[in-house]
Design a protein around this motif. Structure first.
Motif, short mmCIF file in Angstrom:
data_model
loop_
_atom_site.label_atom_id
_atom_site.label_comp_id
_atom_site.label_asym_id
_atom_site.label_seq_id
_atom_site.Cartn_x
_atom_site.Cartn_y
_atom_site.Cartn_z
N SER A 29 0.83 -1.20 0.00
CA SER A 29 0.00 0.00 0.00
C SER A 29 0.88 1.26 0.00
O SER A 29 0.58 2.25 -0.69
N ILE A 30 1.99 1.23 0.72
CA ILE A 30 2.94 2.35 0.69
C ILE A 30 3.54 2.47 -0.71
O ILE A 30 3.64 3.55 -1.28
N HIS A 31 3.88 1.31 -1.26
CA HIS A 31 4.47 1.27 -2.60
C HIS A 31 3.54 1.91 -3.63
O HIS A 31 3.97 2.71 -4.45
N ILE A 34 3.42 5.69 -3.27
CA ILE A 34 4.64 6.33 -3.77
C ILE A 34 4.68 6.29 -5.30
O ILE A 34 5.08 7.26 -5.94
#
Lengths: 135, 177
Positions: A29-31, A34
């Motif tokens: 989810s962070i990926h 970003i």
């Protein structure tokens, strides 16, 4: 007290952080977030280069960027000037002072070359996205 | 050569740096944030925001401190901002309060029936006020030196020592008093 605190590391692992995992789901989810940011960054850089084919001041550039839907510099002109500075240091832009004390920025030959490459790369990506969306 | 220059500014490399950072420090950042906010869902959300913030401000990293210290500072400031936020003060606390009471009742019963010393230690540490909890956490859990804690929290070493001493007094009071 000191003796008990020496065990804090083990104790907290067991009692406080036992349910806490940096999961692949969180990582992904962070990926994804970003990735979105990177894509919008690429669009911003490309736009700045395209708009500076004809020399402009920072203030004028912000107006043009706004018309392309790029709003991140609205209340943060410093961000634009630090980007312009980085592009200048990398040899993509030159700047010169106008008589009315505004700085004019424009692309160098190197900047032109990189812009052409970047446009090609971006166009490929866009048509690829289009294909995916249209299927 | 031109391409490398464009790639540098087009942030492809920043993305790789963040991926590495997540692999290396993801878990400890999540734990660090949890030690401030004491809530799993909030800790996960904040950790996500912290890595995105780190990506966005990567160009401001001056290598004056280690990358890890720099990342920790972002994480700690972000967690403290959350604790100060309107949302936290007005919504989260209001919802969580009943649970806190419940917890302490359970804890009380437990302490009568059977005293689990580990649980008690963890609980009193987590109940310390933030300025004391963070030094205990950094010193005993992350095993940082006084100097490293001072650099991370951007305080004097003497301040850290004083807080650590006070924190231990507070812990002693709650455990033995």
């Amino acid at each position: 007290m000191e003796e008990r605190l020496k065990e804090l590391r083990q104790v907290m692992k067991k009692k406080v952080f036992n349910q806490l995992e940096f999961t692949d789901q969180l990582k992904n989810s962070i990926h994804t977030e970003i990735r979105k940011q990177v894509e919008s960054d690429e669009y911003v850089y490309l736009s700045v280069l395209q708009l500076l084919v004809q020399e402009k001041t920072g203030v004028v550039l912000i107006t043009y960027l706004r018309s392309r839907g790029i709003k991140r510099f609205e209340d943060n002109e410093g961000l634009l000037y630090s980007l312009l500075h980085r592009l200048e240091v990398n040899g993509l832009l030159v700047s010169k002072w106008e008589e009315n004390e505004a700085k004019l920025y424009s692309l160098t030959d190197k900047g032109q070359k990189i812009l052409r490459k970047a446009e090609k790369k971006y166009a490929v990506k866009q048509s690829y996205l289009k294909e995916i969306l249209e299927v | 050569m031109d391409e490398i220059t464009f790639d540098q500014i087009s942030t492809a490399s920043s993305e790789e740096i963040i991926n590495e950072a997540m692999k290396e420090y993801g878990k400890e950042i999540l734990q660090l944030v949890y030690s401030y906010v004491k809530n799993r869902a909030a800790a996960e959300d904040l950790t996500q925001e912290i890595f995105i913030k780190c990506y966005k401000s990567l160009h401001t990293y001056k290598q004056k401190s280690t990358f890890r210290t720099w990342l920790w500072r972002i994480a700690i400031n972000h967690s403290k901002d959350y604790l100060k936020s309107w949302h936290y003060k007005n919504i989260v606390l209001a919802i969580e309060e009943p649970f806190l009471h419940e917890d302490s009742n359970i804890a009380l019963e437990k302490s009568i029936i059977q005293k689990d010393e580990d649980e008690e230690l963890a609980a009193v540490v987590m109940k310390l006020p933030v300025i004391y909890r963070e030094v205990i956490y950094l010193y005993y859990f992350q095993e940082l030196s006084i100097r490293e804690i001072a650099a991370t929290l951007m305080k004097n070493e003497s301040t850290i020592k004083t807080r650590l001493k006070r924190a231990k007094e507070l812990l002693k009071e709650s455990l033995e008093g």
